[in-house]
Motif scaffolding. Structure first.
Motif, PDB file in Angstrom:
ATOM      1  N   ARG A 192       0.400  -1.342  -0.002  1.00 47.53           N
ATOM      2  CA  ARG A 192       0.538  -0.043  -0.022  1.00 47.53           C
ATOM      3  C   ARG A 192       1.177   1.003  -0.413  1.00 47.53           C
ATOM      4  N   LEU A 193       0.802   1.692  -1.013  1.00 51.99           N
ATOM      5  CA  LEU A 193       1.261   3.167  -1.510  1.00 51.99           C
ATOM      6  C   LEU A 193       0.725   4.812  -0.666  1.00 51.99           C
ATOM      7  N   GLU A 194       1.509   5.939   0.060  1.00 48.02           N
ATOM      8  CA  GLU A 194       0.510   6.702   0.516  1.00 48.02           C
ATOM      9  C   GLU A 194       1.646   7.726   0.290  1.00 48.02           C
ATOM     10  N   ILE A 195       0.622   8.623  -0.840  1.00 49.87           N
ATOM     11  CA  ILE A 195       2.136   9.880  -0.927  1.00 49.87           C
ATOM     12  C   ILE A 195       1.492  11.651  -0.331  1.00 49.87           C
ATOM     13  N   ASP A 196       2.305  11.924   0.350  1.00 43.60           N
ATOM     14  CA  ASP A 196       1.988  13.363   0.764  1.00 43.60           C
ATOM     15  C   ASP A 196       3.023  14.311   0.622  1.00 43.60           C
ATOM     16  N   LEU A 197       3.500  14.626  -0.105  1.00 43.54           N
ATOM     17  CA  LEU A 197       4.221  15.860  -1.156  1.00 43.54           C
ATOM     18  C   LEU A 197       2.617  16.718  -1.634  1.00 43.54           C
TER      19      LEU A 197
END
Length: 607
Positions: A469-474
């Protein structure tokens, strides 16, 4: 040798311009200041003496005026001159006694030189000298005497009166005062007229009492009319006096330099203040001090100083020339070695044992040679690392085993699921292949790197059943920044392969970051089993000592770190840390590069 000669000339001219010329100017300034100082001090001394002469004249005029009070306030004298029955002979005897007592009691030396006349209202005349039966009543008709009789006992001064004293020289003149004697001392009718005269030469002597030998003084009234002067030889011309009077007409006192046919003079002038006015005009004194002697002395001093200055400057120029030659010679020798320098050459004929600046320069050149050799070796190693990295990441991304497993996964998906996800899988693989094989730009946006990670994880989830599972916080601003290609994927791959915990259903990978003080910080964090502390120590040691670490993936973490440092600088790279609970976080420290900063200058070769 030709260039070195030019350097010597330039250094010599520079020192001559920056050292010798300012020093010469300073010497000339000191000399001029000294001359000005001497002139000022002499002028101050002369003016002080002249001021004493001014006070001396005023004091003596005051003393003469004070003597009149002896006659004004003498009751017996008043009684005698107001009584027509008193004997003129007796009155004359009393008058002579008063003058005699006055000369003794007053203590003034000039009393005996004064000519004193007293007229009463009965035509009787008293004097301190023999009148030889001359009639001096004509003096009462003089304007200045008449004015005194109308002036309530105030003194009137007069100059240029004709010699009225029998036996005196024809051209001799006097300074005279007239004062009326009043009945009640200071008020009432006029009972007599007192006239006191003193030879003008006495005033000239007073004027020159504090002067220097050879000085000349002129006392003028009106528009420059000469009242007194002691210029026997006629050094000062009438035209000079008129010019001086006009030049100083608006000034009460001061000093100036004046050159005339008679010589070079320092002129001090002052105005004798009221009430000492003569014929209703104030006196102005011009005091001439011979300045030629001072000028001659200054010229002699100036000549000696010029000779000393010339000798000092010549010696300084010679010292500079010799010093520059001594300094340039070893530099010429060193420059010859530098012109013929080649890598790893042996430095000869250079003195390394000197303890001065030249020795330091020689040793620095030798150290520079060593540093250049080291830099060439480092550059060679870095080039090898870059080539190795480019080869490794291309080989890793085109790993046949990876392609075989991916195609096998797509095949089984097609059999089991009726080919529903075949298109998505093939598209993801195509994006990865296109991204990895593209050589258009060395730098890509963070958004492109993140998109490549998404495609990579899509394929991994297809293989392992959505266990990633991938989370992107940019933020968008960070996504638009530039970075190196293919630096995130090896770290994500390492987290999946070595961080996955079989006892858990999935592994979470978070990518987040921010900018701080000109640096871009991107974190790749997972909640897997965590990296071994031994691997972290091995990685940190490899950064310092270039120890080969065991590969964690097809592209080692060390290679990614070295590629970043070679591309952007040693202050950038990777930092690995185990989390307190579980998992690993890898920090990418990168420069902040915006789209407008790269322009069209990006290299087409990523290696």
């Amino acid at each position: 040798m030709k260039k070195s000669s030019k350097l010597s000339v330039r250094m010599f001219l520079l020192l001559l311009l920056c050292v010798v010329m300012p020093l010469a100017g300073l010497c000339f300034y000191v000399r001029a200041s000294m001359e000005h100082f001497i002139q000022e001090k002499l002028s101050e001394k002369v003016i002080q003496n002249i001021s004493r002469g001014e006070r001396n004249i005023c004091d003596n005029l005051q003393d003469i005026a004070a003597l009149t009070n002896v006659f004004v306030y003498d009751e017996e004298l008043q009684r005698r001159i107001t009584d027509s029955n008193t004997s003129e002979y007796d009155n004359t005897k009393y008058f002579d006694q008063m003058v005699h007592k006055l000369s003794i009691a007053s203590g003034f030396d000039f009393v005996q030189d004064m000519k004193i006349l007293l007229f009463d209202n009965y035509g009787r005349v008293y004097s301190n000298w023999s009148m030889n039966y001359q009639d001096y009543q004509f003096l009462l008709d003089q304007d200045w005497v008449k004015k005194s009789r109308e002036n309530d006992g105030h003194i009137e001064w007069a100059m240029f009166n004709p010699a009225y004293i029998v036996g005196e020289q024809k051209n001799q003149t006097y300074i005279s005062l007239a004062k009326s004697l009043l009945k009640d001392y200071t008020t009432g009718s006029v009972i007599g007229t007192l006239i006191i005269s003193i030879d003008q030469k006495k005033f000239s002597d007073l004027l020159m009492e504090y002067a220097y030998a050879g000085d000349i003084a002129y006392v003028c009234v009106g528009e420059g009319t000469i009242l007194l002067q002691n210029d026997i030889s006629g050094v000062v011309r009438d035209e000079d006096l008129r010019n001086l009077y006009q030049e100083t007409a608006e000034k009460k006192s001061g000093s100036l330099r004046y050159h005339t046919g008679g010589g070079n003079f320092l002129i001090s002038y002052y105005t004798i203040p009221k009430p000492w006015v003569f014929n209703d005009q104030q006196m102005k004194v011009f005091h001439f001090t011979n300045y030629q002697e001072v000028t001659n002395q200054m010229q002699m001093i100036q000549f000696r100083m010029n000779m000393i200055l010339l000798i000092v400057l010549c010696a300084l120029v010679l010292i500079l020339y010799i010093s520059i030659r001594m300094m340039v010679k070893p530099i010429v020798k060193l420059s010859g070695q530098m012109e013929n320098y080649t890598l790893n050459m042996d430095l000869e004929d250079i003195d390394m044992e000197r303890s001065d600046e030249i020795g330091r320069l020689n040793r620095s050149f030798r150290q520079m040679s060593v540093n250049i050799s080291g830099l060439f070796e480092q550059l060679k190693n870095e080039h090898e690392v870059k080539e190795k990295y480019r080869y490794e990441f291309l080989r890793a991304q085109l790993n046949p085993h990876f392609l075989f497993n991916t195609l096998s996964t797509i095949r089984w998906m097609a059999i089991i699921r009726g080919a529903d996800n075949i298109v998505d899988g093939i598209d993801a693989l195509a994006h990865i292949l296109k991204y990895s094989m593209s050589r258009e730009n060395c730098l890509v946006t963070v958004s492109e790197e993140v998109e490549n990670i998404k495609n990579y994880l899509y394929i991994q989830n297809c293989r392992y059943g959505n266990h990633c599972r991938l989370e992107i916080d940019l933020e968008d601003d960070i996504l638009n920044l530039k970075t190196a290609k293919f630096i995130l994927q090896p770290i994500v791959e390492n987290a999946i392969i070595h961080g996955y915990d079989k006892d858990r259903e999935e592994i979470l990978i978070r990518i987040y970051g921010f900018t701080e003080e000109g640096s871009l910080n991107i974190y790749v964090e997972d909640d897997g089993v965590g990296i071994s502390p031994n691997v972290i120590r091995q990685f940190e040691a490899s950064r310092k000592d270039r120890i080969k670490e065991s590969k964690l993936t097809g592209i080692g973490i060390k290679n990614v770190d070295e590629y970043i440092r070679i591309t952007f600088g040693n202050q950038y790279g990777l930092t690995i840390e185990n989390l307190k609970t579980r998992g690993t976080v890898v920090l990418f420290t990168l420069p902040v590069i915006r789209e407008e900063e790269t322009g069209h200058e990006e290299s087409n070769d990523c290696g």
